[in-house]
Enzyme design. Sequence first.
Site, PDB file in Angstrom:
ATOM      1  N   SER A  19       0.863  -1.182   0.000  1.00 18.23           N
ATOM      2  CA  SER A  19       0.000   0.000   0.000  1.00 18.23           C
ATOM      3  C   SER A  19       0.895   1.226   0.000  1.00 18.23           C
ATOM      4  CB  SER A  19      -0.926  -0.006   1.221  1.00 18.23           C
ATOM      5  OG  SER A  19      -0.186   0.066   2.417  1.00 18.23           O
ATOM      6  N   HIS A  75      -3.288  -6.300   2.617  1.00 13.47           N
ATOM      7  CA  HIS A  75      -2.329  -7.246   3.207  1.00 13.47           C
ATOM      8  C   HIS A  75      -2.924  -8.624   3.483  1.00 13.47           C
ATOM      9  CE1 HIS A  75       0.382  -3.760   4.847  1.00 13.47           C
ATOM     10  NE2 HIS A  75       0.417  -3.873   3.546  1.00 13.47           N
ATOM     11  N   GLU A 127      -4.549  -2.456   9.273  1.00 11.41           N
ATOM     12  CA  GLU A 127      -3.770  -2.958  10.407  1.00 11.41           C
ATOM     13  C   GLU A 127      -4.455  -2.695  11.738  1.00 11.41           C
ATOM     14  OE1 GLU A 127       0.195  -1.306  10.049  1.00 11.41           O
ATOM     15  OE2 GLU A 127       0.199  -1.680   7.893  1.00 11.41           O
ATOM     16  N   GLU A 177       1.797  -9.477   7.215  1.00  4.68           N
ATOM     17  CA  GLU A 177       2.608  -9.001   8.334  1.00  4.68           C
ATOM     18  C   GLU A 177       2.491  -9.899   9.558  1.00  4.68           C
ATOM     19  OE1 GLU A 177       2.008  -4.774   8.856  1.00  4.68           O
ATOM     20  OE2 GLU A 177       2.919  -4.362   6.904  1.00  4.68           O
ATOM     21  N   ASP A 211      -4.148   1.245  11.552  1.00  8.35           N
ATOM     22  CA  ASP A 211      -3.720   1.885  10.311  1.00  8.35           C
ATOM     23  C   ASP A 211      -4.744   1.543   9.234  1.00  8.35           C
ATOM     24  OD1 ASP A 211      -2.627   2.946   8.067  1.00  8.35           O
ATOM     25  OD2 ASP A 211      -0.847   1.662   8.014  1.00  8.35           O
ATOM     26  N   GLU A 241      -3.217   5.748  12.145  1.00  6.36           N
ATOM     27  CA  GLU A 241      -2.302   6.133  11.062  1.00  6.36           C
ATOM     28  C   GLU A 241      -3.082   6.227   9.750  1.00  6.36           C
ATOM     29  OE1 GLU A 241       1.060   3.441  10.807  1.00  6.36           O
ATOM     30  OE2 GLU A 241       1.082   3.605   8.628  1.00  6.36           O
ATOM     31  N   ASP A 272       1.653   8.489   7.143  1.00  8.42           N
ATOM     32  CA  ASP A 272       2.524   7.539   6.432  1.00  8.42           C
ATOM     33  C   ASP A 272       2.522   7.896   4.944  1.00  8.42           C
ATOM     34  OD1 ASP A 272       3.657   5.368   5.158  1.00  8.42           O
ATOM     35  OD2 ASP A 272       2.131   3.924   5.738  1.00  8.42           O
ATOM     36  N   LYS A 325       9.791   5.203   7.029  1.00  7.13           N
ATOM     37  CA  LYS A 325      10.125   4.004   6.250  1.00  7.13           C
ATOM     38  C   LYS A 325      11.306   4.381   5.363  1.00  7.13           C
ATOM     39  CE  LYS A 325       5.433   2.067   5.732  1.00  7.13           C
ATOM     40  NZ  LYS A 325       4.178   2.278   4.954  1.00  7.13           N
ATOM     41  N   HIS A 364       8.563  -1.181   9.362  1.00  2.36           N
ATOM     42  CA  HIS A 364       8.902  -2.187   8.338  1.00  2.36           C
ATOM     43  C   HIS A 364       8.022  -1.945   7.112  1.00  2.36           C
ATOM     44  CE1 HIS A 364       5.306  -4.966   9.551  1.00  2.36           C
ATOM     45  NE2 HIS A 364       5.005  -3.698   9.615  1.00  2.36           N
ATOM     46  N   ARG A 365       8.140  -2.800   6.081  1.00  2.00           N
ATOM     47  CA  ARG A 365       7.195  -2.806   4.969  1.00  2.00           C
ATOM     48  C   ARG A 365       6.475  -4.155   4.966  1.00  2.00           C
ATOM     49  NH1 ARG A 365       7.409   1.919   1.735  1.00  2.00           N
ATOM     50  NH2 ARG A 365       5.275   1.199   1.428  1.00  2.00           N
ATOM     51  N   SER A 366       5.386  -4.232   4.226  1.00  2.00           N
ATOM     52  CA  SER A 366       4.653  -5.506   4.198  1.00  2.00           C
ATOM     53  C   SER A 366       5.464  -6.599   3.498  1.00  2.00           C
ATOM     54  CB  SER A 366       3.284  -5.328   3.566  1.00  2.00           C
ATOM     55  OG  SER A 366       3.392  -4.684   2.316  1.00  2.00           O
ATOM     56  N   LYS A 424       6.779  -0.114  14.449  1.00  2.00           N
ATOM     57  CA  LYS A 424       5.850  -1.192  14.117  1.00  2.00           C
ATOM     58  C   LYS A 424       6.570  -2.112  13.160  1.00  2.00           C
ATOM     59  CE  LYS A 424       3.252   0.700  10.168  1.00  2.00           C
ATOM     60  NZ  LYS A 424       1.913   0.767   9.555  1.00  2.00           N
TER      61      LYS A 424
HETATM   62  P1  PGA Z   1       3.047  -1.300   3.051  1.00  2.00           P
HETATM   63  O1  PGA Z   1       2.092  -1.050   4.298  1.00  2.00           O
HETATM   64  O2  PGA Z   1       4.382  -1.684   3.517  1.00  2.00           O
HETATM   65  O3  PGA Z   1       2.331  -2.369   2.281  1.00  2.00           O
HETATM   66  O4  PGA Z   1       3.060   0.001   2.279  1.00  2.00           O
HETATM   67  C1  PGA Z   1       2.546  -0.559   5.510  1.00  2.00           C
HETATM   68  C2  PGA Z   1       1.738   0.634   5.964  1.00  2.00           C
HETATM   69  O5  PGA Z   1       0.824   1.088   5.266  1.00  2.00           O
HETATM   70  O6  PGA Z   1       2.032   1.165   7.040  1.00  2.00           O
HETATM   71 ZN    ZN Z   2       0.540   2.869   6.840  1.00  2.00          ZN
END
Ligand code: PGA
Ligand code: ZN
Length: 419
Positions: free
Chosen positions: A40, A151, A160, A201, A238, A282, A309, A334, A362-364, A385
């Site tokens: 995302s 996810h 999330e 995740e 989130d 978030e 984010d 990130k 982190h990332r997904s 996170k």
């Molecule tokens: P992503 O999601 O790593 O798939 O972008 C994480 C988030 O949205 O916080």
């Molecule tokens: Zn996010």
Amino acid sequence: LIENIHAREIFDSRGNPTVEVDVVLNDGTLGRAAVPSGASTGDREAVELRDGGTRLQGKGVANAVNNVNGEIASALTGKSPFNQAEIDQLLIKLDGTPNKARLGANAILGVSMAVARAAANSEKIPLYRYLGGVDLELPQPFFNVINGGVHADSGIDVQEFMITPVKRESFCDGVEKVANVYHTLKKILAEQGLETAVGDEGGFAPKLGSTEHAIETLYKAIETAGYTAGSEIAIALDPASSEFYDNETQLYHFEGQKLTSHDLLAYYENLVAKFPAIISIEDGFSEHDWDGFAAQTKAQGDKIQLVGDDIFVTNPAIFAEGIEKGVANAILIKLNQIGTVTESIEAIKMARKAGYNTMISHRSGETVDSFIADFAVAMHAGQIKTGSMARSERIEKYNQFLRIEEELGAAARLAKFPE
Ligand code: PGA
Ligand code: ZN
């Protein structure tokens, strides 16, 4: 000095190719780092260079790898690895585009992180110490125990559902409490005949139907495990709402309804009133709805944390605009959204100056690289996170904190949130 840089294509936790970089110094030291990848993603993130075409669904990173092994290696060979800012400036200049589109943010970040690791290894000190000196702190961890959005196929619009041990004696104690809730949650889901397989995740992906039902289930798990929801284990969301925002009609397609920005704010206000254990939201509003995000900040910013984010994408220039417009009161960090270690640090410093909280993320799509754990401690970022209590690419980060806490011993300082 940097003697050799070599990148290769490896695979991430979703089975997609990603970049791993080895930096070797002339004293023989190796620094290795691997780059994560989001699903995302924000529209204004630095460019993740993918090959396109038919190989590996177009997701190959052979071009990014070649850019490291060719141009970047040539430019950096013979340079000192001990000045991270200089190395990162050089990478940015070499790329020459505002969003790292030419060489690829995946190529650049891999090198940036591997150089830092090589430097730390060469000095024979842990990465967190190399990056952070003496001001170190273990962050408040947020565990994503129910996965929705893009996810998982749980059918829940909110991406999330995180839990965080606000009351804990140590990092280790916090993880133990969360582990208890995680296993209790699994039992509760199974008893209701719901799916206990996990999403990207490591959180469960049950078809719970609605956000409210998911939160009720979390409350039940927290309390059945013997804790108080709110004062001991708190909840963070989130929604990643850019994913369900229609840019044309400016409506949010949420749980079968079409909501205006105003409706969605009312929804969040009710939600937090009904479930006071929620302490952080978030991306409650889309990256294309700055007014909506600012309105939420005005309405809820003094009660809960509001994290930006997709709207800030760890980009100091975009974030500066957000601060000015009163958007959010915290920023998600990130590294691959911006593409270098130095620019990520810049965003954190900017947040601190503006009174915004910072949450490392982190990332997904992840690898077992635990760079962000050391980074969070070094930056005394306050929060992180990095997924649920499952899947080794998530757990590896939490385990790294356990090692760091053990290493720091009595000197281990714990972040407090909410303050
Ligand atoms: P992503 O999601 O790593 O798939 O972008 C994480 C988030 O949205 O916080
Ligand atoms: Zn996010």
